[in-house]
Scaffold this active site. Sequence first.
Site, PDB file in Angstrom:
ATOM      1  N   GLY A   1       0.824  -1.211   0.000  1.00 31.72           N
ATOM      2  CA  GLY A   1       0.000   0.000   0.000  1.00 31.72           C
ATOM      3  C   GLY A   1       0.853   1.255   0.000  1.00 31.72           C
ATOM      4  O   GLY A   1       0.661   2.152  -0.814  1.00 31.72           O
ATOM      5  N   ALA A   2       1.807   1.314   0.922  1.00 29.90           N
ATOM      6  CA  ALA A   2       2.654   2.496   1.039  1.00 29.90           C
ATOM      7  C   ALA A   2       3.824   2.203   1.962  1.00 29.90           C
ATOM      8  O   ALA A   2       3.800   1.223   2.692  1.00 29.90           O
ATOM      9  CB  ALA A   2       1.856   3.671   1.598  1.00 29.90           C
TER      10      ALA A   2
ATOM     11  N   HIS B   1      -1.034   6.266   8.849  1.00 26.66           N
ATOM     12  CA  HIS B   1      -0.177   5.133   9.233  1.00 26.66           C
ATOM     13  C   HIS B   1       1.290   5.414   8.912  1.00 26.66           C
ATOM     14  O   HIS B   1       2.157   5.291   9.780  1.00 26.66           O
ATOM     15  CB  HIS B   1      -0.665   3.879   8.509  1.00 26.66           C
ATOM     16  N   GLU B   2       1.565   5.787   7.684  1.00 31.09           N
ATOM     17  CA  GLU B   2       2.972   5.998   7.304  1.00 31.09           C
ATOM     18  C   GLU B   2       3.557   7.197   8.050  1.00 31.09           C
ATOM     19  O   GLU B   2       4.718   7.181   8.453  1.00 31.09           O
ATOM     20  CB  GLU B   2       3.122   6.168   5.789  1.00 31.09           C
TER      21      GLU B   2
ATOM     22  N   HIS C   1       4.543   6.216  11.570  1.00 31.70           N
ATOM     23  CA  HIS C   1       5.771   5.426  11.622  1.00 31.70           C
ATOM     24  C   HIS C   1       7.000   6.297  11.888  1.00 31.70           C
ATOM     25  O   HIS C   1       8.032   5.792  12.326  1.00 31.70           O
ATOM     26  CB  HIS C   1       6.004   4.705  10.287  1.00 31.70           C
TER      27      HIS C   1
ATOM     28  N   GLU D   1       4.668  -2.374  13.379  1.00 28.76           N
ATOM     29  CA  GLU D   1       3.426  -2.440  12.607  1.00 28.76           C
ATOM     30  C   GLU D   1       2.181  -2.535  13.496  1.00 28.76           C
ATOM     31  O   GLU D   1       1.199  -1.832  13.276  1.00 28.76           O
ATOM     32  CB  GLU D   1       3.472  -3.578  11.585  1.00 28.76           C
TER      33      GLU D   1
HETATM   34  N1  BES Z   1       6.109  -0.738   6.218  1.00 32.63           N
HETATM   35  C1  BES Z   1       4.924  -1.036   5.523  1.00 32.63           C
HETATM   36  C2  BES Z   1       5.124  -1.240   4.048  1.00 32.63           C
HETATM   37  C3  BES Z   1       5.795  -2.530   3.659  1.00 32.63           C
HETATM   38  C4  BES Z   1       5.255  -3.722   3.976  1.00 32.63           C
HETATM   39  C5  BES Z   1       6.930  -2.549   2.927  1.00 32.63           C
HETATM   40  C6  BES Z   1       5.866  -4.899   3.584  1.00 32.63           C
HETATM   41  C7  BES Z   1       7.533  -3.718   2.548  1.00 32.63           C
HETATM   42  C8  BES Z   1       6.997  -4.901   2.865  1.00 32.63           C
HETATM   43  C9  BES Z   1       3.898   0.080   5.677  1.00 32.63           C
HETATM   44  O1  BES Z   1       4.048   0.849   6.805  1.00 32.63           O
HETATM   45  C10 BES Z   1       2.590  -0.600   5.786  1.00 32.63           C
HETATM   46  O2  BES Z   1       2.358  -1.248   6.754  1.00 32.63           O
HETATM   47  N2  BES Z   1       1.746  -0.443   4.774  1.00 32.63           N
HETATM   48  C11 BES Z   1       0.496  -1.114   4.686  1.00 32.63           C
HETATM   49  C12 BES Z   1      -0.652  -0.165   4.821  1.00 32.63           C
HETATM   50  C13 BES Z   1      -0.952   0.178   6.238  1.00 32.63           C
HETATM   51  C14 BES Z   1      -2.050   1.203   6.325  1.00 32.63           C
HETATM   52  C15 BES Z   1      -1.338  -1.006   7.078  1.00 32.63           C
HETATM   53  C16 BES Z   1       0.446  -1.753   3.325  1.00 32.63           C
HETATM   54  O3  BES Z   1       1.279  -1.411   2.491  1.00 32.63           O
HETATM   55  O4  BES Z   1      -0.420  -2.595   3.106  1.00 32.63           O
HETATM   56 ZN    ZN Z   2       3.325   0.013   8.585  1.00 35.07          ZN
END
Ligand code: BES
Ligand code: ZN
Length: 869
Positions: free
Chosen positions: A266-267, A302-303, A306, A325
Amino acid sequence: MQQPKTIYLKDYKPSPFTIDTIDLTVDIHADHSLVTSVMRMEKHKDSVGQKLNLELNGEGMELVSLKFNGEALPNDRFQLSSDKLVILNVSHDEFTLEIQNKINPAENKALEGFYQSGPQLCTQCEPEGFRRITYFIDRPDVMAKYKTKMIADKKQYPFLLSNGNRLGGGDLPGGRHWVEWQDPFRKPSYLFAMVAGDFDVARDTFTTMKGRKIDLEIYVDKGNLGKTPHAMNSLKQSMKWDEETFGLEYDLDIYMIVAVDSFNMGAMENKGLNIFNSTYTLADEKSATDHDFQGVQGVIGHEYFHNWTGNRVTCRDWFQLTLKEGLTVFRDQEFSSDMLSRAVKRLEDVRLLKDSQFAEDAGPLSHPIRPSSYIEINNFYTRTVYEKGAEVIRMIHTLIGKQNFRKGMDKYFELFDGQAVTTEDFVHAMEVASGRDLSQFKNWYSRPGTPTLKVTSRKEGNEFILDIEQKYPVPTVKVEDNNVLLMPFKIGLLDKTTKTEEEHLLELKNLKETFRFKVNGDVTPSLNLGFSAPVIVEYPYEVADLIELMSFNKDPYCRYEATQKIYDHVFKAEFYYYKANGKLNPELTSEFKNAFQNLLKDESIDLSFKSYLLDLPTENGLSQEMLQPDFDAIHTVHHHLRKKLGVEFQEWFLKEHDRLSKASKFELTPKAFGERALKNQCLTYLVTSETKAGMGALDKHYANATNMTEEVHALQLYIASGVELEHESIQKFYQKWKHDSLVMLKWFSSLAAFSPKKSALPRIEKLEKNVLFQKQVPNYLRALYLQFAKNNLHAFHDDNGDAYRFMAQRIRMIDGFNPQVASRAAGAFSLINKLDAKRQTEMKTALKSIMDDKPSRDTYEVISKYLAQ
Ligand code: BES
Ligand code: ZN
């Protein structure tokens, strides 16, 4: 095939070498990028004076040159393999290493490391992508200071971005230019980011609580500026919220977000330079649904959050993933609750947890929120680590109270800012702040599976007595014998005559416990208020009790639960009637009709909430509750039940739909969300009723829709009603939106998820060939294949096995270029341990065909667990 290596938490050792600074120069050319890395390194204090090999991770690149303390390193001083560069016998305690290597972003289809998305270049380094950019000790407890100089063609790449603050830039001969960035904060390599491209930029500022002015910039594809205000607004809301709620201020002078179309997740929270999937950035009324708007707000939050929980304090190793997370999901949930409706947000979060996390925890991939081993860490970005992890944080919040939790967060930053730590460290901060011993509570970190609470009640005189027993599923990993969970369990006692409710916060800490309460008259217990613990509660409710709870319970979540239980009860009765008689039950009981009618008529209920209360349990949820689910019967009975309600209450649905159709200004408020949600819900019942009036409402709704929430809902109802692909409802949407790739994702996913069983698979095979289907872009792969497998259950689980074979073939194809997406797509087979023998055999054959094809480590790990069933 050689079995990939398993990594264990118990083997953790600090790195014998640390990296103080890294100066990167990335020289971008059309067919390659040349990376120069100069690192100042030291031995870890425990290794000083020893002669040691220095192991650097590195994959998929070409080593050009290698210098140690400024001198070229002879060939016999290092070893190079496909995933490592080892410098032999390092006796220096401090030294510099200079490495040059070549990479090729244009050919990187795995979307890890430095890669191309459309015309732009960007990075994804979490968890282990940095090793695809240069040789490095690529683990989160190695934290360095980064300086990054980027060089590229100025016309093609006018923007060159990286973490931190911009130091300078300038022009170079041949139409090239350079920009240099420096990040003042130490960080692990997974937070590194780089972007090169041409964009439109939305700019704004935020003034922090201490009066510092921060530049905010959102980079999007040209022409998309009109879709950025919501993201910008969400960012400012997040910054303000974290100051007000946790006293946390942003720490750099600039915060950038870049939206890209090709992204595995997602991000990503890279320091000062978030990279986002465009689906979580761009939104406007015409092209985005209310769900999308809320998604953007939640993910931006969320981001952003972090930055403190993840970046300033990071993870010691990847087993600790839930440290950042789980905690950050808890924080984004609280943020969304404060921005929107707390009751509705809680209900949505619990629904997601029960639908997806409970299922994951009951299947072959079940693991604790802190796993103890993995083959590929990318497979552990799961509902369990995230959503159950957030529930574990929420339980601490409930146990020690809001104020102590805030003190615990302060303590956490006081003790660990700038460090890479463990979940134990987090709990320790909470213990210090609250003065409470949480050692038993920590058992949540190592036990997999959803606990069940078996609750029974008795009355003795004026005492109401609850007997509660904790039951755990057989764990998929080793769990200590004395692992008994401690949890907060909130209950209400609803007085049957006065309709008043008394709340109690119980703490369960033994396998069997009895609680006694003084009461005046008869009470109905309402259990797990607000979903205080992530457990399954079994209590022998009578339907009359549930109706009582549905009508009078104060706790909104439990009210929702009660309605779901009633539907569940009715559904099961209908289901067994159908199985026994071979025909559908034409009746509705008057008890149920009354209860449903009371719900419809209750004008005190918030409209969003009401639309949820009217939602029947999903086919997904119902299949999970059954062993060897009969997907066809579930689908048929589910449809029939909704149809009966649609016919019975047609007048109400028509009137309400009509009332909610009167023109009003488009707003992003909980009230407006509620109106649109309920309007759509009414339409669902009307269309399912299969009456002329119902179909008439659909035509009108679709023709008059002025926003995507209403438009795509109508499209889905047409598809589910069985119209041909050529039908004007489907084609009109295509013609109208073919130039907007985010909307086209909705078109593909709606067809995959809602097409009737007979037409679904051939239709998907046709859609894959559509010119607008981008077969290497994860969003498109998810929209078509995963939507089909996860949301079109009766079609995917056709017991002829065709769809299983189809899916396996597509997974093999995707695995060839993007293992992360392939391994997630393999989640299509997650129900394997619940299926009947025929389906199980078909599934196993399909899965074996993937195994025979030498899959990636990612896909291997998932499939081998499914096949072990
Ligand atoms: N750190 C993660 C993104 C990530 C996840 C990068 C796995 C590489 C591998 C980011 O903070 C995250 O958790 N993103 C979620 C969305 C969030 C709102 C739960 C995502 O990308 O699904
Ligand atoms: Zn995250």
